[in-house]
Write a protein that holds these residues in place. Structure first.
Motif, PDB file in Angstrom:
ATOM      1  N   GLN A 378       0.965  -1.204  -0.078  1.00 19.85           N
ATOM      2  CA  GLN A 378      -0.067  -0.122  -0.143  1.00 19.85           C
ATOM      3  C   GLN A 378       1.015   0.979   0.115  1.00 19.85           C
ATOM      4  O   GLN A 378       0.514   2.275  -0.727  1.00 19.85           O
ATOM      5  CB  GLN A 378      -0.944   0.126   1.387  1.00 19.85           C
ATOM      6  CG  GLN A 378      -1.885  -0.911   1.196  1.00 19.85           C
ATOM      7  CD  GLN A 378      -3.163  -0.645   0.245  1.00 19.85           C
ATOM      8  OE1 GLN A 378      -3.355   0.264  -0.505  1.00 19.85           O
ATOM      9  NE2 GLN A 378      -4.083  -1.680   0.309  1.00 19.85           N
ATOM     10  N   LEU A 379       2.146   1.252   0.816  1.00 20.91           N
ATOM     11  CA  LEU A 379       2.850   2.425   0.760  1.00 20.91           C
ATOM     12  C   LEU A 379       3.416   2.339  -0.747  1.00 20.91           C
ATOM     13  O   LEU A 379       3.755   3.748  -1.070  1.00 20.91           O
ATOM     14  CB  LEU A 379       4.127   2.050   1.823  1.00 20.91           C
ATOM     15  CG  LEU A 379       4.894   3.180   2.239  1.00 20.91           C
ATOM     16  CD1 LEU A 379       4.446   4.413   2.441  1.00 20.91           C
ATOM     17  CD2 LEU A 379       5.909   2.641   3.117  1.00 20.91           C
ATOM     18  N   LEU A 380       3.914   1.315  -1.484  1.00 21.06           N
ATOM     19  CA  LEU A 380       4.466   1.583  -2.491  1.00 21.06           C
ATOM     20  C   LEU A 380       3.712   2.076  -3.511  1.00 21.06           C
ATOM     21  O   LEU A 380       3.814   3.154  -4.437  1.00 21.06           O
ATOM     22  CB  LEU A 380       5.012   0.187  -3.055  1.00 21.06           C
ATOM     23  CG  LEU A 380       5.991  -0.292  -2.234  1.00 21.06           C
ATOM     24  CD1 LEU A 380       6.665  -1.647  -3.040  1.00 21.06           C
ATOM     25  CD2 LEU A 380       7.402   0.720  -2.180  1.00 21.06           C
ATOM     26  N   LEU A 381       2.248   1.751  -3.650  1.00 22.97           N
ATOM     27  CA  LEU A 381       1.162   2.265  -4.448  1.00 22.97           C
ATOM     28  C   LEU A 381       0.844   3.798  -3.968  1.00 22.97           C
ATOM     29  O   LEU A 381       0.574   4.572  -4.941  1.00 22.97           O
ATOM     30  CB  LEU A 381      -0.202   1.518  -4.159  1.00 22.97           C
ATOM     31  CG  LEU A 381      -0.094   0.095  -4.762  1.00 22.97           C
ATOM     32  CD1 LEU A 381      -1.412  -0.536  -4.103  1.00 22.97           C
ATOM     33  CD2 LEU A 381      -0.085  -0.032  -6.228  1.00 22.97           C
ATOM     34  N   SER A 382       1.048   4.018  -2.807  1.00 19.48           N
ATOM     35  CA  SER A 382       0.756   5.722  -2.587  1.00 19.48           C
ATOM     36  C   SER A 382       1.902   6.426  -3.098  1.00 19.48           C
ATOM     37  O   SER A 382       1.660   7.588  -3.500  1.00 19.48           O
ATOM     38  CB  SER A 382       0.423   5.814  -1.021  1.00 19.48           C
ATOM     39  OG  SER A 382       1.697   5.396  -0.226  1.00 19.48           O
ATOM     40  N   GLN A 383       2.915   5.871  -2.945  1.00 17.42           N
ATOM     41  CA  GLN A 383       4.402   6.577  -3.482  1.00 17.42           C
ATOM     42  C   GLN A 383       4.063   7.038  -5.013  1.00 17.42           C
ATOM     43  O   GLN A 383       4.203   7.869  -5.524  1.00 17.42           O
ATOM     44  CB  GLN A 383       5.445   5.963  -3.187  1.00 17.42           C
ATOM     45  CG  GLN A 383       5.897   6.066  -1.756  1.00 17.42           C
ATOM     46  CD  GLN A 383       6.883   5.394  -1.709  1.00 17.42           C
ATOM     47  OE1 GLN A 383       7.475   4.447  -2.227  1.00 17.42           O
ATOM     48  NE2 GLN A 383       7.784   5.676  -0.474  1.00 17.42           N
ATOM     49  N   ARG A 384       3.658   5.916  -6.024  1.00 17.48           N
ATOM     50  CA  ARG A 384       3.260   5.858  -7.268  1.00 17.48           C
ATOM     51  C   ARG A 384       2.344   7.123  -7.494  1.00 17.48           C
ATOM     52  O   ARG A 384       2.098   7.691  -8.398  1.00 17.48           O
ATOM     53  CB  ARG A 384       3.200   4.547  -7.674  1.00 17.48           C
ATOM     54  CG  ARG A 384       4.374   3.841  -7.810  1.00 17.48           C
ATOM     55  CD  ARG A 384       4.116   2.629  -8.933  1.00 17.48           C
ATOM     56  NE  ARG A 384       3.291   1.438  -8.584  1.00 17.48           N
ATOM     57  CZ  ARG A 384       3.371   0.548  -7.591  1.00 17.48           C
ATOM     58  NH1 ARG A 384       4.715   0.249  -7.405  1.00 17.48           N
ATOM     59  NH2 ARG A 384       2.607  -0.318  -7.405  1.00 17.48           N
ATOM     60  N   SER A 385       1.255   6.842  -6.742  1.00 17.63           N
ATOM     61  CA  SER A 385       0.115   7.864  -6.745  1.00 17.63           C
ATOM     62  C   SER A 385       0.422   9.045  -6.671  1.00 17.63           C
ATOM     63  O   SER A 385      -0.098  10.051  -7.608  1.00 17.63           O
ATOM     64  CB  SER A 385      -1.156   7.423  -5.800  1.00 17.63           C
ATOM     65  OG  SER A 385      -1.463   6.194  -6.139  1.00 17.63           O
ATOM     66  N   TYR A 431       2.583   1.185   8.151  1.00 16.86           N
ATOM     67  CA  TYR A 431       3.680   0.422   7.961  1.00 16.86           C
ATOM     68  C   TYR A 431       4.537   0.190   9.137  1.00 16.86           C
ATOM     69  O   TYR A 431       4.850  -0.700   9.594  1.00 16.86           O
ATOM     70  CB  TYR A 431       4.392   0.899   6.649  1.00 16.86           C
ATOM     71  CG  TYR A 431       5.638  -0.048   6.324  1.00 16.86           C
ATOM     72  CD1 TYR A 431       5.501  -1.398   5.946  1.00 16.86           C
ATOM     73  CD2 TYR A 431       6.916   0.403   6.321  1.00 16.86           C
ATOM     74  CE1 TYR A 431       6.583  -2.068   5.743  1.00 16.86           C
ATOM     75  CE2 TYR A 431       8.045  -0.200   6.013  1.00 16.86           C
ATOM     76  CZ  TYR A 431       7.895  -1.633   5.554  1.00 16.86           C
ATOM     77  OH  TYR A 431       8.931  -2.417   5.454  1.00 16.86           O
ATOM     78  N   GLN A 432       4.800   1.551   9.708  1.00 19.07           N
ATOM     79  CA  GLN A 432       5.512   1.429  11.124  1.00 19.07           C
ATOM     80  C   GLN A 432       4.887   0.523  12.066  1.00 19.07           C
ATOM     81  O   GLN A 432       5.590  -0.136  12.807  1.00 19.07           O
ATOM     82  CB  GLN A 432       5.836   2.780  11.350  1.00 19.07           C
ATOM     83  CG  GLN A 432       6.799   3.565  10.389  1.00 19.07           C
ATOM     84  CD  GLN A 432       8.087   2.949  10.107  1.00 19.07           C
ATOM     85  OE1 GLN A 432       8.559   2.364  10.874  1.00 19.07           O
ATOM     86  NE2 GLN A 432       8.384   3.325   8.793  1.00 19.07           N
ATOM     87  N   ASN A 433       3.367   0.767  12.184  1.00 17.25           N
ATOM     88  CA  ASN A 433       2.742   0.097  13.209  1.00 17.25           C
ATOM     89  C   ASN A 433       2.897  -1.355  12.992  1.00 17.25           C
ATOM     90  O   ASN A 433       2.769  -2.273  13.859  1.00 17.25           O
ATOM     91  CB  ASN A 433       1.494   0.737  13.535  1.00 17.25           C
ATOM     92  CG  ASN A 433       1.400   1.970  14.010  1.00 17.25           C
ATOM     93  OD1 ASN A 433       2.128   2.425  15.100  1.00 17.25           O
ATOM     94  ND2 ASN A 433       0.455   2.898  13.631  1.00 17.25           N
ATOM     95  N   LYS A 434       2.682  -1.802  11.830  1.00 19.64           N
ATOM     96  CA  LYS A 434       2.596  -3.101  11.521  1.00 19.64           C
ATOM     97  C   LYS A 434       3.794  -3.816  11.537  1.00 19.64           C
ATOM     98  O   LYS A 434       3.998  -4.903  11.927  1.00 19.64           O
ATOM     99  CB  LYS A 434       2.181  -3.221   9.790  1.00 19.64           C
ATOM    100  CG  LYS A 434       0.642  -2.936   9.603  1.00 19.64           C
ATOM    101  CD  LYS A 434      -0.175  -3.880  10.262  1.00 19.64           C
ATOM    102  CE  LYS A 434      -1.534  -3.920  10.009  1.00 19.64           C
ATOM    103  NZ  LYS A 434      -2.072  -2.575  10.272  1.00 19.64           N
ATOM    104  N   LEU A 435       5.092  -3.066  11.225  1.00 20.37           N
ATOM    105  CA  LEU A 435       6.441  -3.588  11.619  1.00 20.37           C
ATOM    106  C   LEU A 435       6.651  -3.877  13.126  1.00 20.37           C
ATOM    107  O   LEU A 435       7.015  -5.065  13.494  1.00 20.37           O
ATOM    108  CB  LEU A 435       7.371  -2.615  11.273  1.00 20.37           C
ATOM    109  CG  LEU A 435       7.494  -2.694   9.605  1.00 20.37           C
ATOM    110  CD1 LEU A 435       8.513  -1.652   9.318  1.00 20.37           C
ATOM    111  CD2 LEU A 435       8.372  -4.147   9.435  1.00 20.37           C
ATOM    112  N   LEU A 436       5.938  -3.061  13.856  1.00 22.92           N
ATOM    113  CA  LEU A 436       6.101  -2.993  15.454  1.00 22.92           C
ATOM    114  C   LEU A 436       5.365  -4.403  15.960  1.00 22.92           C
ATOM    115  O   LEU A 436       5.929  -5.238  16.634  1.00 22.92           O
ATOM    116  CB  LEU A 436       5.618  -1.904  16.243  1.00 22.92           C
ATOM    117  CG  LEU A 436       5.377  -2.007  17.765  1.00 22.92           C
ATOM    118  CD1 LEU A 436       6.840  -2.326  18.178  1.00 22.92           C
ATOM    119  CD2 LEU A 436       4.819  -0.695  18.309  1.00 22.92           C
TER     120      LEU A 436
END
Length: 444
Positions: A378-385, A431-436
């Motif tokens: 989702q983060l990669l998609l948002s960067q492309r968006s 993403y940071q919260n999911k990593l934690l």
């Protein structure tokens, strides 16, 4: 468009006196000031004292007893009639040697009273030799209790770390959104200036200028709401981490790395999690409790030595002694057999819970990893968006200047760009919260 992207990277202008905190510093402060952590540490100290108390059972039990009494009459009383115990031959001999008054006295009963008052003292030391394993298993059980309290502290630390990090990234997310608003506000100001010039020149309708002004008002409303939200989250983070100053600044890296380097073998990682170790301690504790239940119904052997004193017979008497005791519970076995069976059932229940929860913990790890992968994509998609929305905004601005596009199209492109930036900000925090969550799930 380069100007717009550069404005997004610019932070707020803060006073030089404001304290800057990293995520690690915030977590460390929360761990030192949170009441749940202090309570868990108290539990460890309590368990340590309980373990030390159990260790003293290995040593002799020394006790002393002192007693003084004064009764209203002697506790040992009797009457002696000497005439009944004197034989005729002894009576004839006494008649020749004693006066008549003495012989008459021998015929009268004599009352004897003893132990009307006195003092008793005793000092005893008893060393258990065999207690059915209760002392050994009791010490092991106390050690298990200490281990459990340490694991519970680890779980409390995980929860505090999770909450502090959630507040941290929420604050970071809102700050990034404020940066986006500032950048968009600058963009709208430029558009407003261009449209104002075009209206004055009669090239476009005044309605276009009104649309820009309405969008600017809407942006001002968003800024106000975001400022209020920032203030609340800053207060929450400050209170949770025990900070006295609410004007602090947070520092963080916005770089995104692939999560593949953080993935672990879930079966191997299971052994290092606090939840799994707690389940293992539960199995160990119930096994020790079962052994102690058996030991309570076995014979116990002890040896001892003591020193005693009394003056019950109006003279000081003291003596020492050694002794041994054997205690055999007999009738207790009727209820004890059921107590032992109950402990066996509890132990079997703990074993089965360990197996069942182990599988659930591995499922939790996999689910957490799926969340990491999904949030990363989702983060990669948002960067492309963002890149696509920025290009769309550039084209619509050029089209409007060329007179082949409407103002509504340009403002819609601006709104899409702002939404793309906000989505990227939310995706980064998620993403940071999911990593934690994944790190905690695998026991890191």
């Amino acid at each position: 468009m380069k100007k717009i992207l550069s404005l997004i990277a610019i932070g707020f202008t803060l006073s030089a006196s404001a304290q800057t905190y990293t995520l690690e510093q915030m977590i460390d402060s929360a761990l030192h000031n949170n009441i749940a952590i202090r309570s868990a540490k108290y539990n460890i100290e309590t368990a340590q004292q309980q373990r030390k108390e159990a260790f003293t059972k290995y040593f002799p039990n020394v006790s002393g007893v002192g007693l003084w009494f004064n009764a209203n009459q002697g506790m040992a009383q009797t009457t002696l009639n000497l005439s009944e115990s004197i034989s005729p031959e002894l009576g004839a001999a006494l008649a020749q040697s004693l006066p008549a008054e003495a012989l008459a006295a021998l015929g009268n009963p004599i009352s004897i009273s003893m132990m009307k008052n006195g003092t008793i003292g005793s000092l005893m030391a008893v060393q258990p030799v065999f207690a059915g394993g209760q002392i050994i298993n009791g010490n092991k059980l106390a050690k298990v209790g200490e281990d459990v309290s340490r694991l519970q502290l680890q779980l409390s630390e995980n929860e505090v770390e999770k909450t502090a990090e959630q507040y941290f990234w929420q604050l970071a997310s809102m700050q990034e959104k404020m940066k986006t608003i500032e950048a968009v506000d600058t963009l709208l100001a430029d558009i407003h200036k261009d449209v104002d010039v075009a209206v004055r020149a009669g090239l476009v309708m005044p309605n276009d200028l009104l649309q820009v002004q309405l969008r600017q008002n809407d942006l001002a409303s968003q800024r106000l709401k975001l400022q209020n939200g920032l203030s609340i989250v800053r207060l929450l983070l400050s209170q949770y981490c025990g900070l006295s100053d609410t004007t602090f600044v947070i520092s963080y890296q916005s770089d995104v790395t692939s999560p593949l380097m953080t993935k672990q073998d879930h079966r191997q990682a299971l052994l290092g999690t606090a939840e799994y170790q707690l389940l293992g301690k539960q199995v160990e504790a119930t096994n020790l409790q079962k052994k102690m239940a058996v030991g309570q119904h076995l014979p116990s052997v002890a040896v001892g030595a003591g020193y005693n004193y009394h003056n019950l017979l109006d003279n000081n008497t003291n003596f020492g002694m050694v002794f041994a005791t054997v205690s055999v519970p007999i009738s207790d076995w009727w209820g004890g057999s059921h107590a032992i069976k109950r402990r066996k059932i509890e132990h079997q229940k703990a074993v089965e819970q360990l197996e069942d929860h182990s599988q659930l913990l591995q499922i939790r790890m996999q689910n957490a990893w799926n969340g990491v992968e999904e949030s990363y994509q989702q983060l990669l998609l948002s960067q492309r968006s963002i890149e696509q929305a920025a290009e769309n905004l550039r084209l619509n601005r050029n089209y409007y200047k060329a007179g082949i596009s409407k103002m509504s199209d340009l403002l819609e492109a601006q709104m899409l760009y702002q939404q793309s930036c906000d989505k990227r900000t939310d995706a980064f925090a998620d993403y940071q919260n999911k990593l934690l969550e994944y790190r905690q799930a695998i026991g890191q």
